[in-house]
Write a protein that holds these residues in place. Structure first.
Motif, short mmCIF file in Angstrom:
data_model
loop_
_atom_site.label_atom_id
_atom_site.label_comp_id
_atom_site.label_asym_id
_atom_site.label_seq_id
_atom_site.Cartn_x
_atom_site.Cartn_y
_atom_site.Cartn_z
N THR A 116 43.23 46.38 44.38
CA THR A 116 42.27 46.57 42.91
C THR A 116 40.88 45.76 43.81
OG1 THR A 116 44.18 46.46 41.58
CG2 THR A 116 41.97 46.46 40.72
N LEU A 117 40.69 44.72 43.55
CA LEU A 117 39.65 44.17 44.15
C LEU A 117 38.37 44.48 44.73
CD1 LEU A 117 40.08 40.32 43.19
CD2 LEU A 117 39.18 41.92 41.51
N SER A 146 55.41 37.35 42.84
CA SER A 146 53.85 36.84 42.75
C SER A 146 53.59 38.06 43.84
CB SER A 146 53.91 35.21 42.98
OG SER A 146 53.93 34.78 42.25
N VAL A 147 54.04 37.95 45.05
CA VAL A 147 53.92 38.58 45.89
C VAL A 147 52.98 40.49 45.58
CG1 VAL A 147 54.31 39.22 48.29
CG2 VAL A 147 54.83 37.71 47.97
N PRO A 148 53.70 40.99 44.79
CA PRO A 148 53.55 42.41 44.36
C PRO A 148 52.71 42.38 43.77
CG PRO A 148 55.42 41.47 43.64
CD PRO A 148 54.66 41.27 44.67
N SER A 149 52.29 40.67 42.70
CA SER A 149 51.53 40.79 41.95
C SER A 149 50.12 41.16 42.49
CB SER A 149 51.38 39.57 40.92
OG SER A 149 53.28 39.64 40.16
N TYR A 150 49.99 39.53 43.57
CA TYR A 150 48.71 38.98 44.35
C TYR A 150 48.42 40.30 44.79
CZ TYR A 150 48.61 34.19 42.22
OH TYR A 150 48.84 33.26 41.63
N TRP A 193 50.64 51.87 43.65
CA TRP A 193 52.40 53.01 43.63
C TRP A 193 53.40 51.98 43.81
CZ3 TRP A 193 52.45 56.08 38.92
CH2 TRP A 193 53.93 56.90 38.36
N PRO A 194 53.47 51.79 45.14
CA PRO A 194 54.22 51.34 45.87
C PRO A 194 54.63 49.81 45.48
CG PRO A 194 53.13 52.63 47.50
CD PRO A 194 52.14 52.37 46.46
N LEU A 195 53.47 49.35 45.24
CA LEU A 195 54.11 48.01 44.71
C LEU A 195 54.44 47.57 43.18
CD1 LEU A 195 50.28 46.25 46.21
CD2 LEU A 195 52.14 45.92 46.78
N GLY A 196 53.83 48.45 42.21
CA GLY A 196 54.69 48.60 40.77
C GLY A 196 56.08 49.29 41.39
N VAL A 197 56.40 49.82 42.31
CA VAL A 197 57.58 49.89 42.49
C VAL A 197 58.75 48.54 42.71
CG1 VAL A 197 59.55 51.26 43.60
CG2 VAL A 197 57.18 52.27 43.17
N TRP A 198 57.16 47.76 44.08
CA TRP A 198 58.05 46.96 43.88
C TRP A 198 58.65 45.62 42.92
CZ3 TRP A 198 55.20 43.65 49.02
CH2 TRP A 198 56.43 42.33 48.62
#
Length: 455
Positions: free
Chosen positions: A112-113, A102-106, A156-161
């Motif tokens: 993005t927003l 949830s954390v990296p997703s949110y 990108w770092p959130l995608g890696v997470w």
């Protein structure tokens, strides 16, 4: 209509009219936005408003009248929690995985927003694009690419997470080279499509005063065309597909499709195991491109459960859900093009451009499209959940085996570590399918209605 709206409408039309002249390629000046209103510009905005209202009403009516709001007509499906069908360990694992992702997703969604909001509410996009040189159409494409690179670099770092969490829970089988390649391919395809759409909008605005009319028609046509093209052009970019080999399972699946009266071009197996351990199947395309696709991981399940998954997909094919979704999406795209015309006049000053015909408006258009996609998501998920429930009922009607149906749902939920009890926000934002407990409850209701042993 207030004065601000009138002024915005005038500048858009006068700028577009001037830039439509042969050989005209100047940049609109910021001062044009202050010109007083003409009767014609107000009339254009009113016509666009009427068109948006009519088209929006048509979409609401079609969706409202054709969506299967009751999966089992006249039979309420009791709300169900996971406790009766899943072990405490499975529930705890689902909750832990949800908390970890949830954390990296949110954060990714929030970033993005925020980025989209900055492109719409500030001159950030116009300033970034201002460094570009070349013909206006080249600058539009390069501008979309540059802004996408900035946004994706931040995300990108959130995608890696997120990928690290998937690996920790055994869901991802990719190495970093493969993961990076897939991510870059997704970004490249989406950027190319987005750049083409924004280029078309700017080009139409530079040529026509009533650009929203051809833009709406083009958005409709592009959505329909993409539905035909995607299965045969874009899906093979990410997976290799092969026809399911001859054998008892393929024979059984094709016989079931024939018994169901559903013409299926082929049953394909996707090499999904090279990137994930998740189980899935889906139907894509329609007409000559329609095929049922089964993850190779799913073939490890007992054949009756595989048959039930495919029976669900046959439900989508029998109801022409792909075609239905394509047409609704095409109407929504046309509505969005008209809405862009109506909304852009309100935001262009904040975005630092005088007109949507200005190539620097590409950033603001990009931001508005992102926000529109986010805002329309909950409604799309709501309709999707109802359609998925109807396909579940179809699978139960076709196989008359609610016990195996429930076993299959448990297998899918545990293998995919599905969220068994999402909170309200997650359910609205992300849930395109009913939860596993809801689907099992549906099987129990179907069994009771049909007088057969239930799960």
């Amino acid at each position: 209509m207030d004065d601000g709206e009138d002024r915005n409408g005038t500048a858009d039309e006068r700028t577009s009219e001037e830039e439509a002249r042969p050989g005209h390629d100047r940049e609109p000046s910021a001062g044009e936005s202050g010109r007083e209103v003409s009767e014609g510009s107000s009339r254009e905005v009113r016509w666009a408003g009427v068109a948006a209202a009519v088209l929006g009403g048509v979409i609401v009516a079609v969706v409202g009248l054709t969506t299967p709001w009751e999966a089992l007509a006249g039979t309420p499906v009791a709300a169900a929690g996971p406790e009766g069908d899943f072990t405490a360990e499975q529930i705890a694992r689902s909750q832990a995985f949800d908390a970890a992702t949830s954390v990296p997703s949110y954060l990714s969604l929030g970033l993005t927003l925020v980025f989209a909001g900055l492109l719409v509410a500030t001159p950030l996009g116009a300033k970034v694009l201002g460094v570009l040189r070349g013909p206006w159409w080249v600058r539009v494409l390069l501008g979309v690419l540059l802004l996408t690179v900035i946004e994706e670099a931040l995300r990108w770092p959130l995608g890696v997470w997120f990928e690290t969490v998937l690996r920790d829970y055994g869901l991802s089988t990719q190495d970093w080279v493969s993961w990076t390649g897939d991510r870059l391919k997704r970004i490249g395809i989406s950027t190319a499509l987005l750049g083409g759409m924004i280029l078309a909008v700017v080009a139409l605005a530079r040529r026509f005063r009533r650009w929203w009319i051809p833009a709406a028609a083009g958005a409709f046509a592009l959505t329909v065309a993409a539905s035909f093209v995607y299965p045969v052009v874009f899906e093979p970019v990410f997976n290799d597909f092969r026809s399911m080999p001859d054998g008892p399972l393929r024979t059984s699946l094709l016989a079931m499709a024939e018994r169901d009266g559903v013409p299926v071009e082929d049953v394909l197996v996707a090499d999904a195991s090279r990137r994930t351990t998740a189980l899935n199947a889906y139907v894509s395309g329609f007409g000559a491109t329609r095929r049922i696709v089964v993850y190779d991981n799913l073939l490890k399940a007992p054949e009756p459960e595989v048959e039930l998954v495919v029976a669900h997909e046959l439900g989508h094919a029998k109801e022409n859900d792909v075609l239905y979704g394509t047409l609704i999406g095409a109407l929504g795209a046309a509505f969005g093009a008209i809405l862009l015309y109506l909304v852009f006049g309100r935001v262009r000053r904040r975005a630092g451009v005088a007109s949507i015909a200005d190539w620097r408006a590409a950033g603001a258009i990009m931001g508005l499209m992102t926000l529109a996609t986010f805002l329309s998501g909950p409604a799309q998920n709501l309709v999707s959940r109802q359609i998925e429930a109807r396909a579940d009922v179809h699978a139960l009607d076709l196989t008359r085996d609610p016990v195996t149906f429930a076993a299959m749902q448990k297998r899918l939920a545990t293998a995919n570590i599905s969220d068994l009890s999402p909170d309200a926000v997650e359910y609205v934002l992300y849930a395109s399918h009913p939860t596993a407990p809801q689907r099992i409850a549906l099987a129990r209701a179907w069994a009771e209605l049909n007088g057969v042993p239930g799960p």
